[in-house]
Design a protein around this motif. Structure first.
Motif, PDB file in Angstrom:
ATOM      1  N   LYS A  17       0.832  -1.214   0.000  1.00 37.82           N
ATOM      2  CA  LYS A  17       0.000   0.000   0.000  1.00 37.82           C
ATOM      3  C   LYS A  17       0.860   1.255   0.000  1.00 37.82           C
ATOM      4  N   ALA A  18       1.983   1.219   0.724  1.00 40.22           N
ATOM      5  CA  ALA A  18       2.875   2.377   0.720  1.00 40.22           C
ATOM      6  C   ALA A  18       3.454   2.600  -0.665  1.00 40.22           C
ATOM      7  N   ALA A  20       2.009   1.741  -3.470  1.00 42.75           N
ATOM      8  CA  ALA A  20       0.907   2.250  -4.290  1.00 42.75           C
ATOM      9  C   ALA A  20       0.679   3.733  -4.037  1.00 42.75           C
ATOM     10  N   ILE A  21       0.824   4.144  -2.783  1.00 44.84           N
ATOM     11  CA  ILE A  21       0.646   5.563  -2.449  1.00 44.84           C
ATOM     12  C   ILE A  21       1.736   6.409  -3.109  1.00 44.84           C
ATOM     13  N   LEU A  22       2.978   5.945  -3.039  1.00 44.80           N
ATOM     14  CA  LEU A  22       4.063   6.696  -3.667  1.00 44.80           C
ATOM     15  C   LEU A  22       3.876   6.776  -5.179  1.00 44.80           C
ATOM     16  N   THR A  23       3.446   5.691  -5.784  1.00 46.13           N
ATOM     17  CA  THR A  23       3.204   5.699  -7.226  1.00 46.13           C
ATOM     18  C   THR A  23       2.082   6.665  -7.581  1.00 46.13           C
ATOM     19  N   GLY A  24       1.012   6.625  -6.819  1.00 45.19           N
ATOM     20  CA  GLY A  24      -0.089   7.554  -7.056  1.00 45.19           C
ATOM     21  C   GLY A  24       0.317   8.997  -6.808  1.00 45.19           C
ATOM     22  N   ALA A  25       1.096   9.216  -5.755  1.00 50.78           N
ATOM     23  CA  ALA A  25       1.547  10.572  -5.441  1.00 50.78           C
ATOM     24  C   ALA A  25       2.402  11.142  -6.568  1.00 50.78           C
ATOM     25  N   LEU A  26       3.285  10.321  -7.124  1.00 50.47           N
ATOM     26  CA  LEU A  26       4.122  10.794  -8.223  1.00 50.47           C
ATOM     27  C   LEU A  26       3.263  11.213  -9.406  1.00 50.47           C
ATOM     28  N   GLN A  27       2.261  10.422  -9.735  1.00 50.61           N
ATOM     29  CA  GLN A  27       1.379  10.762 -10.850  1.00 50.61           C
ATOM     30  C   GLN A  27       0.687  12.107 -10.614  1.00 50.61           C
ATOM     31  N   VAL A  48      -6.606   3.991  -2.515  1.00 45.71           N
ATOM     32  CA  VAL A  48      -6.750   3.740  -1.077  1.00 45.71           C
ATOM     33  C   VAL A  48      -7.511   4.902  -0.457  1.00 45.71           C
ATOM     34  N   SER A  49      -7.856   4.775   0.805  1.00 46.41           N
ATOM     35  CA  SER A  49      -8.531   5.867   1.500  1.00 46.41           C
ATOM     36  C   SER A  49      -7.513   6.915   1.950  1.00 46.41           C
ATOM     37  N   LYS A  50      -8.024   8.118   2.199  1.00 44.26           N
ATOM     38  CA  LYS A  50      -7.125   9.170   2.686  1.00 44.26           C
ATOM     39  C   LYS A  50      -6.554   8.790   4.048  1.00 44.26           C
ATOM     40  N   ALA A  51      -7.344   8.096   4.858  1.00 40.26           N
ATOM     41  CA  ALA A  51      -6.851   7.660   6.164  1.00 40.26           C
ATOM     42  C   ALA A  51      -5.665   6.715   6.005  1.00 40.26           C
ATOM     43  N   THR A  52      -5.691   5.888   4.967  1.00 42.91           N
ATOM     44  CA  THR A  52      -4.571   4.973   4.715  1.00 42.91           C
ATOM     45  C   THR A  52      -3.320   5.748   4.334  1.00 42.91           C
ATOM     46  N   VAL A  53      -3.494   6.804   3.542  1.00 44.80           N
ATOM     47  CA  VAL A  53      -2.339   7.639   3.172  1.00 44.80           C
ATOM     48  C   VAL A  53      -1.701   8.216   4.430  1.00 44.80           C
TER      49      VAL A  53
END
Length: 209
Positions: A17-18, A20-27, A48-53
């Motif tokens: 999940k981390a 995935a978050i970094l990949t999404g953040a880069l985009q 993912v949910s914002k809480a997960t981020v």
């Protein structure tokens, strides 16, 4: 601890999940810039949910720092994950040539990495902390590692190993910015081999024979 120090200390293998978050953040960062890259958009891009981020990264700046650290670790492992970037038996000429070509190949062959560098430079005026995160993760680390290496090679007879490290890294940065980020290949073209040969010649010119 500084944000970037926390990020660099993060294990290389992150939870799925981390990652995935970094990949999404880069985009999102590349598409919208830092200011408009909300945590809601990042969460949506990551699926993912914002809480997960927030459970993985304290805030947007911490997320950006982790992204910078991941680039450093993945693109330049010899400079950022080892105390010395070389086997002691390797000659300085061979090592330096390998390092420069490795760094330039990693940047030239990755358009996304180039866009990320443009993002950091473009946002540095409004968000100086982003530039400082980048400098701590990349430039300061590179200067420290290369300065220590130059100091360890007494046969190079360098009067100021740290300044030499700054010149070494500065030449690479200049080439990347002018030739790749600012499209200088069309206006002031320069073959990579010319840069590499000249840079190594300058560093080895004081070598004891």
């Amino acid at each position: 601890m500084e944000l970037v120090e926390q990020a660099i200390a993060t294990p290389a293998r992150l939870a799925p999940k981390a990652e995935a978050i970094l990949t999404g953040a880069l985009q999102v960062f590349l598409a919208r810039g830092y200011a408009a890259a909300s945590m809601d958009r990042i969460a949506a891009a990551a699926g993912v949910s914002k809480a997960t981020v927030y459970s993985h990264f304290s805030d947007k700046e911490g997320l950006f720092a982790a992204l910078v650290a991941r680039f450093a670790e993945q693109k330049y492992p010899r400079l950022f994950r080892q105390s010395a970037p070389h086997p002691p038996s390797m000659s300085p000429e061979i090592l330096l040539r390998q390092l420069v070509n490795e760094v330039l190949s990693n940047i030239e062959g990755d358009g996304q990495h180039q866009e990320f560098l443009r993002l950091v430079i473009g946002e540095s005026g409004r968000f100086p902390e982003l530039a400082k995160i980048f400098l701590r993760a990349f430039t300061m680390q590179g200067i420290a590692v290369m300065g220590a290496y130059f100091a360890s090679r007494e046969e190079l007879n360098l009067p100021d190993p740290e300044a030499t490290a700054r010149v070494f890294i500065g030449a690479i940065v200049y080439y990347v910015i002018t030739q790749k980020l600012l499209h200088g290949d069309e206006l002031i073209p320069m073959e990579r081999d010319r840069l590499v040969d000249t840079l190594i010649h300058l560093i080895l010119s004081t070598q004891r024979t």
